[in-house]
Design a protein around this motif. Sequence first.
Motif, PDB file in Angstrom:
ATOM      1  N   SER A 155      43.333  34.251  42.496  1.00  0.00           N
ATOM      2  CA  SER A 155      42.138  33.735  43.155  1.00  0.00           C
ATOM      3  C   SER A 155      40.907  33.903  42.268  1.00  0.00           C
ATOM      4  N   THR A 156      40.749  35.076  41.650  1.00  0.00           N
ATOM      5  CA  THR A 156      39.591  35.377  40.798  1.00  0.00           C
ATOM      6  C   THR A 156      40.081  35.754  39.412  1.00  0.00           C
TER       7      THR A 156
ATOM      8  N   CYS B 122      43.085  39.237  36.309  1.00  0.00           N
ATOM      9  CA  CYS B 122      43.264  38.326  37.449  1.00  0.00           C
ATOM     10  C   CYS B 122      43.486  39.118  38.731  1.00  0.00           C
TER      11      CYS B 122
ATOM     12  N   PRO C 252      35.176  32.739  39.977  1.00  0.00           N
ATOM     13  CA  PRO C 252      35.169  33.552  41.201  1.00  0.00           C
ATOM     14  C   PRO C 252      36.199  33.128  42.241  1.00  0.00           C
ATOM     15  N   ASP C 253      36.576  31.807  42.258  1.00  0.00           N
ATOM     16  CA  ASP C 253      37.499  31.353  43.294  1.00  0.00           C
ATOM     17  C   ASP C 253      38.164  30.055  42.852  1.00  0.00           C
TER      18      ASP C 253
ATOM     19  N   PRO D 214      39.969  37.280  46.529  1.00  0.00           N
ATOM     20  CA  PRO D 214      38.620  37.111  45.981  1.00  0.00           C
ATOM     21  C   PRO D 214      38.012  38.457  45.604  1.00  0.00           C
ATOM     22  N   HIS D 215      37.459  38.513  44.409  1.00  0.00           N
ATOM     23  CA  HIS D 215      36.941  39.780  43.894  1.00  0.00           C
ATOM     24  C   HIS D 215      35.570  39.532  43.267  1.00  0.00           C
ATOM     25  N   GLN D 216      34.558  40.210  43.772  1.00  0.00           N
ATOM     26  CA  GLN D 216      33.217  40.109  43.215  1.00  0.00           C
ATOM     27  C   GLN D 216      33.067  41.113  42.070  1.00  0.00           C
TER      28      GLN D 216
END
Length: 619
Positions: free
Chosen positions: A319-320, A339, A296-297, A343-345
């Motif tokens: 980042s994610t 990728c 996640p990070d 930040p990506h949920q």
Amino acid sequence: MAEQIRKPTTQTGPDAARQQALRRAGLSSAPDTGMDRFARLVTRLLRVPVALVSLMERDRVILPGMTGLPEPWASRRALPLSLSLCRHVVTAGQPLIVPDARADDRLRTDPAFADLGVVAYAGMPLTDADGLVLGSLCAHVHKPRTWSDSEQRDLADLAAACSAELRLRILSAQRRSTQEVLETARATAEQARSDAERLEREAQAGLDHAELLLRASEELAQTSGLEDVRRRLRDLFSGVGKPAYVGLLVADKQELRRIPHPDIVYALEREVPLLATDAAFPSALAFRERRTVFVPDRLALVADHGPEAVTAFDRMGFSTVLCLPLWGSRALLGVLTICWTKPHQVGITERATLTAAAGYIAQAVERALYLDERVSVARQLQEAMLTDLHLADHVELSALYQPSANDNMIGGDWYDAYHLRSAPSGGPAPLMITVGDITGHDMHAATVMGQVRSMLRQATLDHPPYSPATAVTALEAACAVLPIEVGGTLVHARLDPARDGPGWNLTWSNAGHPPPLLRTPDAHVALLTQHDILLHQDFEPSHRTEHRLALPPNSTLLLYTDGLVERPGHDIDTAIAQLVDLLARHGDEPLPQLVHRISKRLADPHPGDDVVVLAVRVP
């Protein structure tokens, strides 16, 4: 559908659970914007007049999503159970596909077909998180229709997205109910509100996810190689969370090999083209443990992976990262890496969608690997059957083999050249040359070609003084006895140094092959048109003739197969005349350059037949 569907029983338990699920989802006979969107998408994708999101209550079926239904049902947004085919889907717990109800003994008397005018029907189950069937996403047509496999897959994909939205609504309602019962603190309420917003975004993304699956099934179905698969990945994922990079790694023994984008240079693909399967990278971990790996990070990357991965991802600005295994029908083929620079949920629905898309990609990769391996084997076999022309002595040779533009990459055309024993005086050794074409363009033609090539060599060496006609006659006799079903043409020739002066002597026998060309130093080109009948197992062995010609020093002899001069819609005599002109004007060039020029000017860029060109220049 991928999830296990729980079939209803005669008990009241499933009915009560279904009613509770519908209440939590907030769905009734009133129009619902989200459900109407799914109905409209069904009508567009399947090109049907009627599409319904049907949810079954105890004594009726409600239609929160609907398009195309006539009055009075359009206003009521509900149907009696007797008029809804949804009950069959709920009862069976599986899709119902009806091309023509009038021809279906089970359904021809069903009131839904008679009263609503339905003739063809396709319905997919809608389920909650426990697999309980709540209703169906269905399409109606008023005339017979055969539902194709792709249409059924499209409808199933949309039903999966609609089910996901239903589950999200139910989950949201459950959480709100829990909040009301437990009277949680403000911090918990804020988190729940954040979760609800996230779930709402996921619901809104449901259509995008469905469209991704549709694009994946359509775009990747026509790919022909790994390069083609890699090229399509970039645009395929552009609408889902807008990833900054989508990479493809394919298993190669104990390594993962990155497939670079053919048109765009990515630093990661250039700097880390190979990964050991035990490397401390998320993609290697996904392959090694046969599971999806989500980073996640950066903190998670530092905690769970090696410094090499951290350095590479920092340099790329990622980042994610989500790494999905690509499963083939028999083995794990590689890994798909997605990728994001921010930040990506990755929510439940998006992860399920990306996993499904990875399945389509895996199918395309498996097909591409099979085709690439097939081409590689064919090329190796063809190269093994072609003669290495690095011969000693004074005669210059150059050859070209161009396969036809189909997937087999192998056929029955060949060339050959080999020395006979040198003369006792120690002068240049005689040279045998052959160009032939066995009918066909497949493995069988290549196999027969290999046999004929070897048998002709043996027949030549077994019949001193190495008469070309005698060797071809012996070849035909052997094929008739074995038997080998041979059909095709060839030119078999011998070059001997002249005994009484400079130059060489050419002796040849032509079995129905296009005429060789001879260019003398004065740029005159002659067609050697003398020939006998072609080779064929149905022809009686005939007396083969041979012909002799003295070649002045620096003469150039050109042999070729019909793929060079024959193609649909073109006159072969005109093509041969063009070949004569090319040889006359450029015949004094170095042989490799001459052969390349001839192929470039005359051969089809995407030939339907193999092309062989063999050039010989005597000193």
